[in-house]
Motif scaffolding. Sequence first.
Motif, short mmCIF file in Angstrom:
data_model
loop_
_atom_site.label_atom_id
_atom_site.label_comp_id
_atom_site.label_asym_id
_atom_site.label_seq_id
_atom_site.Cartn_x
_atom_site.Cartn_y
_atom_site.Cartn_z
N GLY A 74 53.10 -66.81 -12.98
CA GLY A 74 53.34 -66.29 -12.50
C GLY A 74 50.91 -66.00 -12.91
N PHE A 75 50.78 -67.59 -11.25
CA PHE A 75 49.65 -66.85 -11.78
C PHE A 75 48.50 -68.16 -11.25
N GLU A 76 47.77 -68.34 -10.78
CA GLU A 76 47.26 -69.97 -10.23
C GLU A 76 45.85 -70.48 -10.97
N THR A 77 46.13 -71.89 -10.65
CA THR A 77 44.88 -72.56 -11.47
C THR A 77 44.33 -73.16 -10.64
N GLY A 101 33.31 -83.34 -6.27
CA GLY A 101 33.05 -82.36 -5.65
C GLY A 101 35.05 -81.81 -4.86
N ASP A 102 36.15 -82.34 -5.20
CA ASP A 102 36.68 -81.83 -4.91
C ASP A 102 37.16 -80.65 -6.52
N VAL A 103 38.30 -79.69 -4.82
CA VAL A 103 38.94 -78.86 -5.82
C VAL A 103 40.89 -78.85 -5.15
N GLN A 104 40.98 -78.40 -7.41
CA GLN A 104 43.07 -78.54 -7.37
C GLN A 104 43.68 -76.91 -6.97
N TRP A 105 43.43 -76.66 -6.60
CA TRP A 105 44.36 -75.16 -6.32
C TRP A 105 46.43 -75.44 -6.11
N MET A 106 46.53 -74.87 -7.74
CA MET A 106 47.71 -75.52 -7.89
C MET A 106 48.67 -73.61 -8.29
N THR A 107 49.09 -72.94 -7.36
CA THR A 107 49.98 -71.86 -7.77
C THR A 107 51.35 -72.30 -8.43
N ALA A 108 51.07 -71.65 -9.65
CA ALA A 108 52.14 -71.86 -10.51
C ALA A 108 53.73 -70.98 -10.34
N GLY A 109 53.39 -69.12 -9.34
CA GLY A 109 54.12 -68.50 -9.35
C GLY A 109 55.31 -68.87 -10.11
N SER A 110 56.11 -69.00 -9.52
CA SER A 110 58.02 -68.82 -10.37
C SER A 110 57.70 -69.31 -11.82
N GLY A 111 56.85 -70.80 -11.40
CA GLY A 111 57.22 -71.78 -12.64
C GLY A 111 56.96 -73.09 -12.39
N VAL A 112 56.09 -73.76 -13.22
CA VAL A 112 55.62 -74.70 -12.73
C VAL A 112 55.44 -76.20 -14.10
N LEU A 113 55.32 -77.06 -13.92
CA LEU A 113 55.13 -78.27 -15.37
C LEU A 113 54.02 -79.27 -14.08
N HIS A 114 52.88 -79.16 -15.36
CA HIS A 114 52.12 -79.69 -14.74
C HIS A 114 51.12 -80.49 -15.96
N GLU A 115 50.49 -82.01 -15.80
CA GLU A 115 49.51 -82.25 -16.11
C GLU A 115 48.43 -83.14 -15.92
N GLU A 116 47.52 -82.66 -16.73
CA GLU A 116 45.83 -82.85 -16.35
C GLU A 116 45.16 -84.51 -17.46
N PHE A 117 44.75 -84.91 -16.78
CA PHE A 117 44.10 -86.49 -17.76
C PHE A 117 43.14 -87.23 -16.59
#
Length: 313
Positions: A74-77, A101-117
């Motif tokens: 339902g949103f973006e990170t 300096g980089d940027v990650q733009w993830m659109t979750a929208g209808s649904g997504v799984l992710h991980e961050e390490f």
Amino acid sequence: MNNYPQQYYRQIQNIYTAPRPHWVGNGFLVNPMFSHMAGDKRTDPFLMLDYAAPHTYQPNHSAPRGVGQHPHKGFETVTIAYQGEVAHRDSSGGGGVIKTGDVQWMTAGSGVLHEEFHSPEFSEAGGAFEMVQLWVNLPAKDKGVAARYQHLVNEHIPVVTLQDDHGDTGGMARLIAGEFIGQTESMKGLGMTFTPINLWDIEITADKAVTLNIPKTHNLLLLVMRGNVVINSDDSQKVGEKQLITFAKESGEAGVDLLRLLAVDHDAKVLLMSGEPINEPVVGYGPFVMNSDAEIRQAILDFNAGKFGSMQA
């Protein structure tokens, strides 16, 4: 100072000092600057801001620190890596290492799984780590869009030079998203957004003042990350590190307001967030942000049914 009438300057509403930090997983020590779950600040279309202020990690030769697989809908990170590196993977197939300096733009929208390490390289070496994660709401009509991933590489993010009150160089702005209607040039940021927002990294030289144009239709937020800043012309309105500033309600009219930022004694760094409010109901439940309780219940059913995809091994 520029001799503009005071009514043209966007006025401060409140100044908030960062609350006590907490751990997200075992890799991110963050100050929760605002959240849609609290609702005490005017942040629409932004939902949440976590600031991982500079923190030194010792070399780690075991499993990388971070946050394991989890869902969003339902949103973006938007994740900005200021120091250190973050490795990301998601069920849309997106992923990679977000370097300094980089940027990650993830659109979750209808649904997504992710991980961050922490990236393997950063884990091995250790060092200073600093990061921002911002959640950006999606309007109801776009909450069902397919998940997608944008990796904005530091070297490709547009940078504009900011003039001070006397026409000299006063600082610079990195345009992550939005449109900069400038003193000497206009330029668009890289991030692809569903509603009009500006997301700018701003650095101001010590004892210099820069004046920015802010659309009257936008809500406005500032996070001070380095130094001390006087806002507009009021010396009593000096704000410092790990403080969030909210501003008076947008007029809804066409045109721009002004925002003057003076770096006091030392260089200053701020993150500017502005955006047109979506003005729709916000119902949040953990990693899901929808418009109604019924939609939250459906999001939970969809997640439990495996409709958010799967992570590749």
